[in-house]
Write an enzyme that holds these catalytic residues in place. Structure first.
Site, PDB file in Angstrom:
ATOM      1  CB  SER A 200      -0.918   0.017   1.228  1.00  0.00           C
ATOM      2  OG  SER A 200      -0.168   0.269   2.403  1.00  0.00           O
TER       3      SER A 200
ATOM      4  CE1 TYR B 238       9.479   2.683   9.829  1.00  0.00           C
ATOM      5  CE2 TYR B 238       9.249   0.947   8.179  1.00  0.00           C
ATOM      6  CZ  TYR B 238       8.768   1.617   9.288  1.00  0.00           C
ATOM      7  OH  TYR B 238       7.586   1.208   9.860  1.00  0.00           O
TER       8      TYR B 238
ATOM      9  CB  CYS C  80      -1.542  -3.038  -7.159  1.00  0.00           C
ATOM     10  SG  CYS C  80      -0.332  -4.032  -8.057  1.00  0.00           S
TER      11      CYS C  80
ATOM     12  CD  GLU D 271      -4.894  -0.424  -4.121  1.00  0.00           C
ATOM     13  OE1 GLU D 271      -4.442  -1.097  -5.055  1.00  0.00           O
ATOM     14  OE2 GLU D 271      -4.184   0.010  -3.185  1.00  0.00           O
TER      15      GLU D 271
END
Length: 496
Positions: A244, A254, A301, A400
């Site tokens: 996602s 990160y 997707c 979505e």
């Protein structure tokens, strides 16, 4: 698929041996002893208890990959040798195709026919293709003055962290692992906690095929713990993620908070499928639209979840899609006759149902579906669902859903179609149906999408790259271009 009956698949499911441990440094590792259940969406039953990775297990896997890269043979092998190892993996995947397909079907609800014919075919082809490509890449030697020699070489980037989702657990793992290995990298693979079993088997198969210890490590665990630990790890050089958009943002953070590792993201989509009045075959266009949104339970997707149809043909096309939706056989994923299986789990089913409720509340017309089915099985099954009269600003048209829910929007001219198609934050894929060559070229270039299919959908092979634009990410899987993610360009200038 081989002629295996429903009863035979059920029998095999009862005796199927599935892994429960991580695969680190060429061996099974239980880690701390903490486990999590893998629940089959076909009946709500626990298939296996899988070792749950925390920072300690991720550290061990990364350390093994680091040793294998810094001092092991893998990055130093001749590319042809690495290629042969990938070909051996493909052979073992082919040998175990039936049991792997069964594992995929059990863990994420995909019909067994699709698991065997599509998922396993794709991952086997991926390892074969990169195995054959491994020794066919060349470096550069630019023209220089006569007193100098310049070399531009591609060198393996180092330790790769690969985090993949549950909807195509082996295919998407293969799209990342195979090119990374072909380039000479070592890998730590973290599959989704919903579908870790097939990926753990892949790790064992890779070791059996002769990969040295530490070259491919697989750890189970959830994203907020194991995925985060991998994303923040200072010894991971490249992070490749499919999932996602929201989680993709976390991986970018990160990287910023750790070692500025390169992050390649293949994220969500809200793909438009545009049907113009001059489509060469309206019946085929409608059938393909239905197949595209309901294949894999809509958990893709690239699913063409927005059907954009010219107003002059909208009712004709929509009725054909609705008719197909009502004909689809929803049922047990282990039944070869099933056309649409179970959504991956109860929480995801409820999320999709929430989108359906919001669609009704916003004024869209529910043409078919919209309800849970087969509740007595304990599985997470949903009717194929079609809405029309959907406004371009509605949630149904913008967010979505990742389920078998189609939104039909209409337009009056091709310029409006392009505006509607580009009117979301996503840019992964698009479809276009027209008989006019100029229109096909002009609209394809106007669509902000990484892939545009003309008079087809979901077609292609490993020779072409896959990935998106905008908030669908920046990574490219498949093709020789995927190797760019896992290599570093180095310039060497020699004064003669």
């Amino acid at each position: 698929m081989p002629a295996v009956t429903h009863d035979e698949w059920l029998r095999r499911a009862k005796t199927l041996e599935v892994p429960g441990a991580h695969h680190i440094d060429g061996a099974d590792e239980a880690g701390s002893g903490s486990t999590f259940p893998v629940v089959s969406p076909r009946d709500g039953r626990v298939v296996a208890e899988v070792a749950d990775a925390g920072p300690a297990e991720v550290n061990a896997a990364v350390a093994a990959a680091r040793r294998a890269f810094d001092s092991g043979p893998w990055p130093r092998l001749a590319p042809a040798e690495r290629g042969r190892a990938l070909l051996r993996i493909a052979e073992l995947l082919e040998d175990r195709r039936e049991s792997l397909a069964l594992t995929v079907s059990l863990e994420m609800g995909k019909p067994i026919t699709d698991a065997y014919d599509i998922e396993l075919r794709a991952v086997i082809s991926t390892f074969r293709w990169y195995g054959q490509l491994a020794d066919k890449l060349t470096d550069e030697s630019p023209h220089t003055p006569s007193d100098a020699l310049a070399l531009v070489t591609r060198e393996p980037a180092g330790v790769v962290g690969a985090v993949v989702p549950w909807n195509f657990p082996l295919t998407l793992a293969g799209w990342k692992v195979a090119p990374a290995l072909a380039a000479g990298c070592t890998v730590v693979l973290k599959p989704s906690e919903n579908s870790p079993l097939s990926a753990l088997l892949l790790g064992r198969i890779a070791t059996e095929a002769g990969l040295p210890p530490g070259v491919l490590n697989v750890v189970g665990g959830d994203g907020p713990v194991a995925g985060r630990a991998l994303g923040l790890h200072p010894d991971v050089d490249v992070l490749a993620f499919t999932g996602s958009t929201a989680v993709g943002r976390h991986f970018l953070r990160y990287a910023a908070d750790s070692n500025l590792k390169r992050v390649w993201l293949e994220l969500g989509g809200k793909s438009p499928n545009i049907i113009l009045p001059d489509a060469p075959d309206l019946q085929k266009a409608a059938a393909t639209a239905a197949w595209g949104i309901f294949f894999n339970q809509g958990e893709m997707c690239t699913a063409p979840s927005r059907l954009l149809v010219h107003s002059s043909i909208a009712e004709r096309v929509t009725e054909a899609v609705v008719r197909r939706a009502r004909e689809l056989r929803v049922g047990d994923p282990l039944d070869p006759a099933t056309e649409m299986g179970a959504l991956v789990g109860e929480s995801h089913l409820e999320r999709v149902l929430d989108h359906i409720r919001h669609g009704v509340d916003e004024g869209a017309r529910l043409r078919t579906g919209g309800s849970r089915v087969l509740p007595d099985t304990g599985g997470s099954f949903l009717q194929p669902t079609v809405f029309d009269q959907v406004g371009p600003g509605a949630r149904l048209a913008r967010e979505e859903i990742f389920g078998p829910v189609l939104s039909v929007l209409t337009f009056d001219d091709v310029h409006e179609a392009v505006r509607l198609a580009n009117g979301t934050e996503y840019g992964l894929a698009a479809g276009l149906w027209t008989s006019d060559l100029s229109t096909a070229h002009q609209v394809s270039r106007s669509l902000r999408a990484g892939t545009v299919w003309v008079n087809c959908y979901e077609e292609g092979d490993l020779t072409v790259p896959f990935g998106g634009m905008k908030q669908s990410g920046n990574g490219r899987d498949k093709s020789a271009h995927a190797l760019e993610k896992y290599t570093e360009l180095k310039t060497t200038w020699m004064q003669l």
